[in-house]
Design an enzyme around this catalytic site. Structure first.
Site, mmCIF file in Angstrom:
data_model
loop_
_atom_site.group_PDB
_atom_site.id
_atom_site.type_symbol
_atom_site.label_atom_id
_atom_site.label_comp_id
_atom_site.label_asym_id
_atom_site.label_seq_id
_atom_site.Cartn_x
_atom_site.Cartn_y
_atom_site.Cartn_z
ATOM 1 N N ASP A 53 -13.238 44.908 -24.821
ATOM 2 C CA ASP A 53 -11.926 45.438 -25.188
ATOM 3 C C ASP A 53 -11.939 46.938 -25.455
ATOM 4 O O ASP A 53 -12.824 47.457 -26.137
ATOM 5 C CB ASP A 53 -11.401 44.727 -26.441
ATOM 6 C CG ASP A 53 -11.176 43.247 -26.218
ATOM 7 O OD1 ASP A 53 -10.968 42.861 -25.052
ATOM 8 O OD2 ASP A 53 -11.210 42.484 -27.196
ATOM 9 N N GLU A 111 -2.126 35.035 -20.952
ATOM 10 C CA GLU A 111 -3.489 35.102 -21.481
ATOM 11 C C GLU A 111 -3.395 35.363 -22.982
ATOM 12 O O GLU A 111 -2.842 36.383 -23.409
ATOM 13 C CB GLU A 111 -4.277 36.213 -20.782
ATOM 14 C CG GLU A 111 -5.731 36.264 -21.192
ATOM 15 C CD GLU A 111 -6.499 37.392 -20.518
ATOM 16 O OE1 GLU A 111 -7.625 37.662 -20.967
ATOM 17 O OE2 GLU A 111 -5.971 38.009 -19.574
#
Length: 254
Positions: free
Chosen positions: A58, A47
């Site tokens: 995040d 990824e």
């Protein structure tokens, strides 16, 4: 290609291992070395995170990595161009993790074309709801790039069915309520949740968010088709700690 790569691993009795890396953290010149080393140690797919100024999914580790990458001048266009420069050497499918605005600024069709040339076989767009997928879906479909859906712990049964039906490549099953980052504890009902996801899906179900130790990898491997490890990989790459990365990958093997 992503689904086939995962199913090939499962056929051998192992579980898929997908590391997350932040493109441009440490400079784009590091991208080739990192990807080739990761595929050498046996990851299933990689990824590739695209740095973004306002990442909603995040945690601090990946957010800081993204900030460093942005300070290095990293853009979606420069990442794809760098990947394309050594695409013939990449033997595992790449998955781009990006937000919607950079794709819209790039142009959906142009992005999909350039992503395919860069070895991208799947895209994760965490800030794009399922109902908005037509913005990008046809462009991705044209290049045979999978649009991977995230399913949260709090998704009701009806929503799980819709997301599972729409997801391609694999289902990204979020293992915590919240943002990315290493965790020491997970909810007790995870096994039952994954059983629901697997029952609703005809494609592999991978666990992601918070997985940071070989023990975590083994735990999730017992009831999922594989794991995605982000923050711990990003930390290890920052410290050039390949021993930690190799131990995590090894834990996914039977």
């Amino acid at each position: 290609m992503i689904q086939q790569a995962i199913e090939q691993v499962l056929a051998h009795g192992d579980r898929a291992f997908v590391p997350y890396i932040m493109a441009g953290d440490g400079g784009l010149e590091a991208l080739k070395t990192t990807i080739l080393r990761l595929q050498e140690i046996g990851v299933t797919a990689i990824e590739v995170g695209i740095p973004f100024t306002d990442p909603v999914a995040d945690g601090s580790t990946i957010e800081l990595a993204g900030q460093r990458a942005l300070q290095n001048g990293t853009t979606l266009k420069s990442v794809l161009a760098t990947l394309a420069s050594f695409a013939e050497e990449i033997t595992v499918p790449l998955v781009a993790m990006t937000y919607l605005n950079p794709i819209l600024a790039y142009g959906a069709a142009t992005f999909a074309r350039d992503a395919k040339q860069a070895g991208i076989y799947g895209v994760i767009i965490p800030d794009m709801p399922l109902e908005e997928r037509d913005i990008i879906y046809s462009a991705l479909q044209q290049e045979e790039i999978a649009l991977i859906q995230l399913i949260s712990l709090t998704s009701p049964a009806e929503r799980i069915e819709k997301l599972a039906a729409a997801s391609e490549g694999f289902i990204y099953a979020v293992t915590v309520n919240g943002i990315t980052g290493a965790r020491s504890n997970f909810a007790n009902e995870l096994e039952a949740h994954f059983a629901k996801l697997k029952a609703a899906s005809t494609i592999p179900v991978l666990a992601g968010f918070g997985i940071s130790t070989p023990e975590h990898v083994k735990k999730f491997a017992s009831f999922s088709d594989g794991v995605i490890v982000g923050s711990k990989i990003v930390d290890a790459l920052t410290n050039n700690d390949w021993t930690t990365i190799e131990a995590l990958v090894e834990a996914s093997k039977k």
